[in-house]
Design a protein around this motif. Structure first.
Motif, mmCIF file in Angstrom:
data_model
loop_
_atom_site.group_PDB
_atom_site.id
_atom_site.type_symbol
_atom_site.label_atom_id
_atom_site.label_comp_id
_atom_site.label_asym_id
_atom_site.label_seq_id
_atom_site.Cartn_x
_atom_site.Cartn_y
_atom_site.Cartn_z
ATOM 1 N N UNK A 144 -0.133 4.135 -5.272
ATOM 2 C CA UNK A 144 1.048 4.177 -4.397
ATOM 3 C C UNK A 144 1.560 5.593 -4.171
ATOM 4 N N UNK B 275 18.413 9.019 -4.618
ATOM 5 C CA UNK B 275 18.695 10.233 -3.844
ATOM 6 C C UNK B 275 19.575 11.199 -4.633
ATOM 7 N N UNK C 81 0.799 -1.231 0.000
ATOM 8 C CA UNK C 81 0.000 0.000 0.000
ATOM 9 C C UNK C 81 0.827 1.274 0.000
ATOM 10 N N UNK D 180 8.953 7.301 -2.391
ATOM 11 C CA UNK D 180 9.135 7.449 -0.928
ATOM 12 C C UNK D 180 9.934 8.696 -0.594
ATOM 13 N N UNK E 98 9.701 2.692 -6.217
ATOM 14 C CA UNK E 98 9.202 2.790 -4.844
ATOM 15 C C UNK E 98 10.046 3.740 -4.002
ATOM 16 N N UNK E 99 11.362 3.605 -4.082
ATOM 17 C CA UNK E 99 12.246 4.468 -3.288
ATOM 18 C C UNK E 99 12.141 5.926 -3.732
ATOM 19 N N UNK F 26 6.568 -1.201 -1.563
ATOM 20 C CA UNK F 26 6.855 -1.541 -2.962
ATOM 21 C C UNK F 26 8.350 -1.800 -3.135
ATOM 22 N N UNK F 27 9.183 -0.926 -2.540
ATOM 23 C CA UNK F 27 10.632 -1.104 -2.704
ATOM 24 C C UNK F 27 11.088 -2.403 -2.047
ATOM 25 N N UNK G 243 24.538 11.840 -3.557
ATOM 26 C CA UNK G 243 23.913 11.976 -2.238
ATOM 27 C C UNK G 243 23.567 10.581 -1.730
ATOM 28 N N UNK H 208 18.982 2.942 -3.578
ATOM 29 C CA UNK H 208 18.562 4.124 -2.814
ATOM 30 C C UNK H 208 19.449 5.320 -3.139
ATOM 31 N N UNK I 276 11.864 -1.495 -7.232
ATOM 32 C CA UNK I 276 12.397 -0.952 -5.974
ATOM 33 C C UNK I 276 12.809 0.505 -6.154
ATOM 34 N N UNK J 60 10.099 -5.344 -4.226
ATOM 35 C CA UNK J 60 11.011 -5.366 -5.376
ATOM 36 C C UNK J 60 12.383 -5.906 -4.996
ATOM 37 N N UNK K 204 21.195 13.883 2.089
ATOM 38 C CA UNK K 204 20.195 13.425 1.129
ATOM 39 C C UNK K 204 19.914 14.413 0.014
ATOM 40 N N UNK L 182 10.807 12.331 -4.797
ATOM 41 C CA UNK L 182 11.448 12.784 -6.032
ATOM 42 C C UNK L 182 10.411 12.886 -7.151
ATOM 43 N N UNK M 213 4.925 3.259 -0.845
ATOM 44 C CA UNK M 213 6.111 3.148 -1.700
ATOM 45 C C UNK M 213 7.274 2.398 -1.037
#
Lengths: 170, 170, 170, 170
Positions: free
Chosen positions: B139, B94, A105, B118, B114-115, A110-111, C81, B90, B111, A114, C68, B121, A107
């Motif tokens: 999502x 980023x 549900x 999250x 999703x990241x 989801x990661x 980052x 990740x 992934x 994955x 980040x 971005x 993000x």
């Protein structure tokens, strides 16, 4: 022999169904002597899975946190502070023998699904929406559970595959 | 002022359409003076985006690799060796001002999308399947591009939002 | 063929000597066409090495940041980052063909020298104190440079070992 | 209230003295109900600290591993697989309330002491050589223990500072 580690992942703001599933699954996992691994924060599926586990005497909960010093929920027994933010999702997955998503549900979840499929981990989707199931069918191999009890049965089968057929009786 | 960094992500074994889209987008991004960031390996969308960029004199490609010593593709100008496996996804996200997925066809790409969502971005899905679009609509917020040219236009709009309306003329 | 990457590490609050050495070394590295890699922040040895490099037209500086979104110095051309805090020190080291410490004056630098020795990277200590040299002699194999010019000569020798004797003329 | 976590770090090929110190300290830490955290591999100080702890019923050992799937020692109760190589040293340090180095004899240990000082963690050097003590005195603030019993006393003092004076009696 080390206790199996079951990663329970899901949204920090889940549906009521996913929260309830995580609470029940956390308890079922702990009753079988397995360690409950989550992202460790006092929110949503992470909190529910740990709370369910801590209803069981002797249970052990492991939280892999994004932060450096604090932020872990009250039901986390062992906190690992990665100070790596969401990159810690990869560690959650690598450290789990089996990964169960209680809903897909958010993000972050989801990661994690994955990354778990990418790593070749056994992945169980519990209570995933029809859209999620349609989508992930194209992405990789995973197992579906209708409820927490079925998820626990599938985990047991996967652990037998991972640890050999005599497990856990010998 | 630093050049914008555009992350182009996608499968290591993509569809022909996704490969072609990444090749064209890599070139369009490089023509605008932006850096192309990928996962750095000589496979699929990563390789195509870098190859497209290197058709442009003065282009710069940045590869964020999972390994420790080697494994980068021939069109990667600057290789960062994370030795962190897929946790490097990740960092890809980023380090990008905007993330474009050329297809959402493999678990690593899932992934990264999703990241990226999250992390808040700007995310562009280019050539995503109907299933992927249905799923990701639940999502988070992302933008859709029908082709590489439209993706380049959306990137430019997002960069203006990130860097201010006078960019890049002043 | 990718340009060599030289990691220049040192304190964010260095001695005057270490700052001057990093400034000169950054320039010498850039004059030879090598990429200068640092921790990317606008402080101390990191800032000096990048500033020295950017005196040279066509130079390229790569900063691997702990944060980040921002925090990079003005002389960083390409910013990665990581959002991983000091765990990014391992990436700095892995991504460098040769690591040069301009002084070993702060705990972050100590960690980078340790990680570089652990990874088997060529390590040059430039301007290290007698205490540092006595200590690190017990820890691993490294090379000593009296000044930036000698460091540049040693880097060139190490690159010939890494890339073959014909490098860089062929 | 979560059990304190004590990081015990040291060489994978330590001196006999450092090995013996880690074995004794692991036991003393476990007797006080604290969790022993190590790098998790079946080597040197890591192995000794875990073996010492597991002499105590009810003890808990946490290993933060560099690899993805295996490699943990037989006395590790909870294994976290980071798949991040030596970058995991940063996690070891961040997840420890207090860090004790049993000797500073290898490059990995050097990196962990550096990272712990950088993070502002309480650091105890146990059995460090004169060279190591001279060097680290210039790098940051740390505490010295002549033997495992003194280290355990210092840990207790540091935990009182971290957790408040009433700890652990209330």
């Amino acid at each position: 022999m080390r206790r199996p580690v079951i990663g329970i992942v899901g949204a920090s703001d889940p549906s009521q169904e996913s929260y309830a599933a995580a609470l029940a699954l956390g308890r079922l996992v702990a009753e079988r002597g397995w360690i409950v691994l989550t992202g460790g924060r006092p929110l949503g599926v992470m909190a529910a899975a740990c709370a369910g586990a801590k209803q069981v005497p002797g249970s052990l909960t492991l939280g892999i946190l994004p932060g450096a010093l604090s932020g872990e929920g009250p039901d986390v027994d062992v906190a690992v502070f990665t100070a790596m933010g969401e990159a810690r999702n990869a560690i959650n997955v690598m450290s789990s023998d089996v990964v169960v998503a209680c809903g897909v549900e958010g993000p972050g979840t989801v990661s994690e699904v994955g990354l778990a499929l990418r790593a070749g981990k056994p992945v169980i989707l519990l209570g995933a929406s029809a859209d999620a199931r349609s989508f992930f069918r194209r992405i990789g191999h995973w197992l579906e559970a209708a409820g927490p009890e079925e998820a626990a049965r599938i985990i047991e089968q996967e652990l037998k595959i991972l640890r050999g057929p005599a497990w856990p009786t010998s």
